[in-house]
Design a protein around this motif. Structure first.
Motif, mmCIF file in Angstrom:
data_model
loop_
_atom_site.group_PDB
_atom_site.id
_atom_site.type_symbol
_atom_site.label_atom_id
_atom_site.label_comp_id
_atom_site.label_asym_id
_atom_site.label_seq_id
_atom_site.Cartn_x
_atom_site.Cartn_y
_atom_site.Cartn_z
ATOM 1 N N ALA A 126 4.109 -3.555 -14.834
ATOM 2 C CA ALA A 126 3.882 -3.490 -16.785
ATOM 3 C C ALA A 126 4.902 -4.524 -17.390
ATOM 4 C CB ALA A 126 5.368 -2.354 -16.718
ATOM 5 N N ARG A 127 5.986 -5.322 -16.581
ATOM 6 C CA ARG A 127 7.283 -6.832 -17.306
ATOM 7 C C ARG A 127 6.250 -7.731 -16.908
ATOM 8 N NH1 ARG A 127 12.205 -7.242 -14.772
ATOM 9 N NH2 ARG A 127 11.985 -9.162 -16.214
ATOM 10 N N LEU A 186 0.507 -1.699 -0.029
ATOM 11 C CA LEU A 186 -0.169 -0.039 0.287
ATOM 12 C C LEU A 186 1.230 1.099 0.020
ATOM 13 C CD1 LEU A 186 -2.643 -1.245 2.687
ATOM 14 C CD2 LEU A 186 -2.857 -0.260 0.726
ATOM 15 N N GLY A 187 2.226 0.756 -0.480
ATOM 16 C CA GLY A 187 2.794 2.234 0.072
ATOM 17 C C GLY A 187 4.601 2.466 0.755
ATOM 18 N N LEU A 188 4.250 1.621 1.497
ATOM 19 C CA LEU A 188 5.725 1.540 2.043
ATOM 20 C C LEU A 188 6.960 1.194 1.863
ATOM 21 C CD1 LEU A 188 5.444 -0.535 5.595
ATOM 22 C CD2 LEU A 188 5.694 2.039 5.169
ATOM 23 N N GLU A 232 6.023 3.703 -7.241
ATOM 24 C CA GLU A 232 7.465 3.637 -8.889
ATOM 25 C C GLU A 232 7.884 1.897 -9.939
ATOM 26 O OE1 GLU A 232 7.207 5.692 -6.830
ATOM 27 O OE2 GLU A 232 6.609 7.341 -7.805
ATOM 28 N N GLN A 233 8.497 1.432 -8.307
ATOM 29 C CA GLN A 233 9.253 0.187 -8.440
ATOM 30 C C GLN A 233 7.839 -1.443 -8.856
ATOM 31 O OE1 GLN A 233 12.959 -1.065 -6.092
ATOM 32 N NE2 GLN A 233 12.414 1.189 -6.346
ATOM 33 N N SER A 234 6.267 -1.088 -7.840
ATOM 34 C CA SER A 234 5.488 -1.544 -8.406
ATOM 35 C C SER A 234 5.058 -1.628 -9.636
ATOM 36 C CB SER A 234 4.562 -1.328 -7.142
ATOM 37 O OG SER A 234 4.787 -2.108 -5.395
ATOM 38 N N ALA A 263 -2.763 -0.723 -13.480
ATOM 39 C CA ALA A 263 -1.873 -1.178 -12.530
ATOM 40 C C ALA A 263 -2.051 -0.295 -11.387
ATOM 41 C CB ALA A 263 -0.876 -0.218 -13.283
ATOM 42 N N PRO A 264 -2.903 0.507 -11.074
ATOM 43 C CA PRO A 264 -3.237 1.332 -9.833
ATOM 44 C C PRO A 264 -4.556 0.252 -9.173
ATOM 45 C CG PRO A 264 -3.489 2.423 -11.307
ATOM 46 C CD PRO A 264 -2.961 2.341 -11.933
ATOM 47 N N VAL A 265 -5.439 -0.216 -9.824
ATOM 48 C CA VAL A 265 -6.691 -1.644 -9.293
ATOM 49 C C VAL A 265 -5.886 -2.517 -8.954
ATOM 50 C CG1 VAL A 265 -8.496 -2.299 -10.231
ATOM 51 C CG2 VAL A 265 -8.194 -0.438 -10.659
ATOM 52 N N MET A 266 -4.804 -2.897 -9.742
ATOM 53 C CA MET A 266 -4.430 -4.242 -9.358
ATOM 54 C C MET A 266 -3.731 -4.232 -8.189
ATOM 55 S SD MET A 266 -5.833 -6.273 -11.839
ATOM 56 C CE MET A 266 -4.600 -8.045 -10.778
ATOM 57 N N LEU A 267 -3.222 -3.433 -8.218
ATOM 58 C CA LEU A 267 -1.988 -3.195 -7.533
ATOM 59 C C LEU A 267 -2.476 -3.472 -5.973
ATOM 60 C CD1 LEU A 267 1.193 -2.465 -6.018
ATOM 61 C CD2 LEU A 267 0.608 -0.443 -6.282
ATOM 62 N N TYR A 268 -3.355 -2.424 -6.007
ATOM 63 C CA TYR A 268 -4.435 -1.832 -4.429
ATOM 64 C C TYR A 268 -5.141 -2.519 -3.816
ATOM 65 C CZ TYR A 268 -1.520 2.305 -4.329
ATOM 66 O OH TYR A 268 -0.348 3.632 -4.861
ATOM 67 N N GLY A 269 -5.969 -3.100 -5.312
ATOM 68 C CA GLY A 269 -6.317 -4.138 -4.820
ATOM 69 C C GLY A 269 -6.210 -6.387 -4.987
#
Length: 425
Positions: free
Chosen positions: A334-335, A321-323, A327-329, A343-349
């Motif tokens: 992307a890879r 969630l941010g620690l 950008e690296q996440s 991307a943000p939907v998948m990351l935070y989801g």
């Protein structure tokens, strides 16, 4: 004789049923839902609170044994209903129906304790003592035997690498083996001894809680115990928290009963048995030892493993969630083909899912589906990373190879918790 036993499926009751039937008595078991093929009648201590309800069930009964008891209140299973009102109704019905003898299985210390358990038991004892019939109030100390709450609790404590002792473990206990307790009650059933008396059923000698755990650990063939004294205030706070945990044997009631002490003269027990009750070293047989050691260790190892896995999920969610640099996440996503608004939907989801899984592990009582979800999620992550980011298999910290350990641990919890749940249901 015809003997009616309430609490016939409980720790003491089921052994009494078997023993008395083996001795040739007809035993009628009181169960919530009687099967037509069984020698049983339906009865429910949460509802059957009037003597008139019990009288028809006592036709032709010579002896009634009340072996019903609960350690913790839940819903309608209150101390008042289970320990006081229903037994009082049953005892009054026995006097009306002409039952020859009533045996009430109470608790040692009930006549001087001030917990809900003790006072509710004592109220039923006092009511029975006023009735014009033959009665015996049996007051057992801690009853030790495979499958019993006391044996489970003390075996778990004795198996810990470091054993916490409330107040230094100075509480006095005097455990009696379940087989000795059942033999003594059978003697009361079949003879006129202990008529209209309160009878203490105890082991041969009082000992401290610390001494009991030390002897039990030695009998379990575990290394010498290491103890740590827990201050009384901290122990009370721990008990207040533990009583909200599913399956916990520790709460403020049980702690107060332990602190009150649990000892008496063994003379009544010796007289009923015709010999001294078995010594503490004999509480655990060789046949029981291996199974009890394994069950005791699993009782604390499985929760420890479960909590550890929950913390991994929770910490992973917090980091995502941010620690960890966002950008690296996004670059990693992307890879694997996830970019743009997705991307943000998948990351935070995914981060929220990790948090929910971790919290669910800690708070849900039935978790089998949750273990399967974790296997699917970790397996899915591992497959995606294997094909899209294969270099993580060669990372010196092993972030991907450690998933194999997680998968094995989660599958073990899925298997063992399911087995333990089915056994206790």
């Amino acid at each position: 004789m015809v003997i009616l036993i309430t609490g016939a499926t409980g720790f003491i009751g089921r052994r009494l049923v078997a023993t008395l039937r083996e001795s040739g008595h007809r035993v009628i078991a009181v169960v919530r839902h009687a099967d037509a093929t069984e020698d049983a009648v339906s009865g429910d201590f949460t509802r059957d609170l009037d003597p008139e309800t019990w009288v028809p069930r006592l036709a032709g009964v010579d002896v009634v044994i009340n072996a019903v008891g609960i350690l913790r209140e839940r819903g309608q299973q209150t101390f008042e209903n289970i320990h006081t009102r229903a037994p009082q109704a049953l005892f009054s019905a026995c006097a009306t129906a002409g039952v020859k003898k009533v045996i009430q299985i109470s608790a040692l210390g009930a006549d001087r304790g001030n917990t809900g358990y003790f006072t509710s038991k004592h109220a039923a004892d006092e009511h029975l003592a006023t009735l014009d019939l033959s009665w015996t109030i049996v007051q057992p100390s801690l009853i030790f035997g495979a499958g019993g709450a006391s044996a489970t609790l003390f075996a778990v404590l004795a198996s810990l690498p470091v054993i916490p002792l409330p107040g230094g473990g100075r509480q006095r206990v005097q455990p009696i083996h379940i087989d000795d307790a059942v033999r003594a009650i059978k003697e009361i059933v079949e003879t006129d001894v202990m008529h209209r008396r309160r009878v203490a059923l105890v082991g041969p000698e009082p000992m401290s809680l610390r001494d009991l755990l030390q002897r039990l650990r030695a009998r379990m063939q575990l290394p010498r115990a290491r103890f740590i004294s827990i201050p009384a205030a901290m122990m009370r706070a721990s008990a207040a928290i533990a009583e909200h945990l599913p399956g916990s044997l520790l709460d403020r009631e049980t702690l107060a009963m332990l602190n009150a002490g649990n000892t008496a003269s063994p003379e009544d027990t010796r007289r009923l048995l015709g010999e001294p009750p078995r010594a503490p070293e004999q509480l655990l047989t060789d046949e029981q030892r291996h199974g009890l050691v394994r069950e005791a260790q699993l009782a604390w190892l499985l929760p420890l493993l479960r909590i550890s896995i929950a913390l991994v999920w929770i910490w992973t969610g917090i980091v995502s969630l941010g620690l960890y640099p966002v950008e690296q996440s996004y670059a990693l996503l992307a890879r694997v083909g996830i970019a743009g608004v997705l991307a943000p939907v998948m990351l935070y989801g995914a981060a929220v899912l990790d948090l929910l899984i971790g919290i669910g592990i800690l708070v849900l009582r039935r978790r089998r589906w949750l273990w399967l979800l974790q296997l699917a999620v970790i397996g899915g992550y591992s497959l995606i990373i294997t094909f899209k980011l294969p270099e993580f298999w060669l990372h010196p910290y092993g972030p991907l190879s450690k998933n194999l350990v997680m998968l094995a641990a989660i599958y073990m919890l899925y298997t063992l918790e399911g087995r333990r749940w089915n056994t206790s249901s």
